[in-house]
Design an enzyme around this catalytic site. Structure first.
Site, PDB file in Angstrom:
ATOM      1  N   GLY A  12       0.692  -1.292   0.124  1.00  0.00           N
ATOM      2  CA  GLY A  12      -0.078  -0.070   0.037  1.00  0.00           C
ATOM      3  C   GLY A  12       0.926   1.257  -0.046  1.00  0.00           C
ATOM      4  O   GLY A  12       1.935   1.270  -0.554  1.00  0.00           O
ATOM      5  N   CYS A  13       0.382   2.575   0.393  1.00  0.00           N
ATOM      6  CA  CYS A  13       1.200   3.476   0.810  1.00  0.00           C
ATOM      7  C   CYS A  13       2.673   3.434   1.310  1.00  0.00           C
ATOM      8  O   CYS A  13       2.578   2.828   2.400  1.00  0.00           O
ATOM      9  CB  CYS A  13       0.281   4.717   1.446  1.00  0.00           C
ATOM     10  SG  CYS A  13       1.014   6.138   1.530  1.00  0.00           S
ATOM     11  N   PHE A  14       3.666   3.963   0.665  1.00  0.00           N
ATOM     12  CA  PHE A  14       4.994   3.835   1.239  1.00  0.00           C
ATOM     13  C   PHE A  14       4.987   4.552   2.454  1.00  0.00           C
ATOM     14  O   PHE A  14       5.806   4.355   3.395  1.00  0.00           O
ATOM     15  CB  PHE A  14       6.119   3.953   0.161  1.00  0.00           C
ATOM     16  CG  PHE A  14       6.147   5.102  -0.671  1.00  0.00           C
ATOM     17  CD1 PHE A  14       5.380   6.453  -0.208  1.00  0.00           C
ATOM     18  CD2 PHE A  14       6.273   5.092  -1.847  1.00  0.00           C
ATOM     19  CE1 PHE A  14       5.391   7.675  -1.212  1.00  0.00           C
ATOM     20  CE2 PHE A  14       6.411   6.162  -2.759  1.00  0.00           C
ATOM     21  CZ  PHE A  14       5.770   7.269  -2.424  1.00  0.00           C
TER      22      PHE A  14
END
Length: 179
Positions: A12-14
């Site tokens: 997902g979002c880093f």
């Protein structure tokens, strides 16, 4: 001189992954970036279109004498949902897929073993869709992504999405935190 290894993970979002891994003892550094696609040197805005094939990833530099690759994978599977194809929560698109990019046969074996164990334990109702792929190329993200959670703790996304993941990791892996 301490040994160093690299782990490259997409969950997902880093920003979420970076915030968690930076707190672990044995983690020397975390670099947000992009991997798994077909466009060289992509920008964040281009990756967000979903047309590059890249996933948002973190590249974790760690000391294997302090924290193992398998420990990093255990944290990975704790802080994201590996059963949702091309999404994490409200973040939707191939850039938010779950993937482990290995750079050695031992990393591939550890990833396959972790997935097999979690699948056998039926930790989730749905099957794990995490890809296990060789790392072809890592492209660092733009500088403004670095240390995002620490620099923007009051931003709505940080409070609503990142902070709960950090809290979950702190609780589950308290003994592995930097002090």
């Amino acid at each position: 001189m301490p040994r160093r290894e690299i782990a490259t993970l997409a969950g997902g979002c880093f920003w979420c992954l970076e915030a968690v891994y930076l707190e672990l003892r044995g983690v020397v550094g975390v670099q947000s970036g992009y991997a798994g696609g077909h466009v060289a040197n992509p920008s964040y805005h281009l990756v967000c279109t979903g047309t590059t094939g890249h996933a948002e990833v973190v590249q974790i530099t760690f000391d294997p004498d302090e924290i193992s690759y398998r420990d990093l994978l255990d944290v990975f599977f704790t802080i994201h949902d590996p059963t949702t194809l091309n999404r994490q929560g409200n973040d939707v698109g191939t850039q938010y897929r779950s993937a482990i990019f290995y750079d050695a046969a031992e990393q591939k074996a550890a990833a396959d073993e972790a997935i097999a164990e979690l699948s056998a334990e039926k930790v989730w109702d749905d099957p794990i869709v995490t890809e296990v792929l060789p790392l072809q190329e890592f492209y660092p993200a733009e500088e403004y992504h670095r240390d995002y959670f620490r620099l923007h703790p009051d931003q709505a996304y940080c409070r609503a999405v990142i902070a709960p993941k950090v809290a979950k990791a702190r609780k589950a892996y308290f003994e592995k935190l930097k002090r």
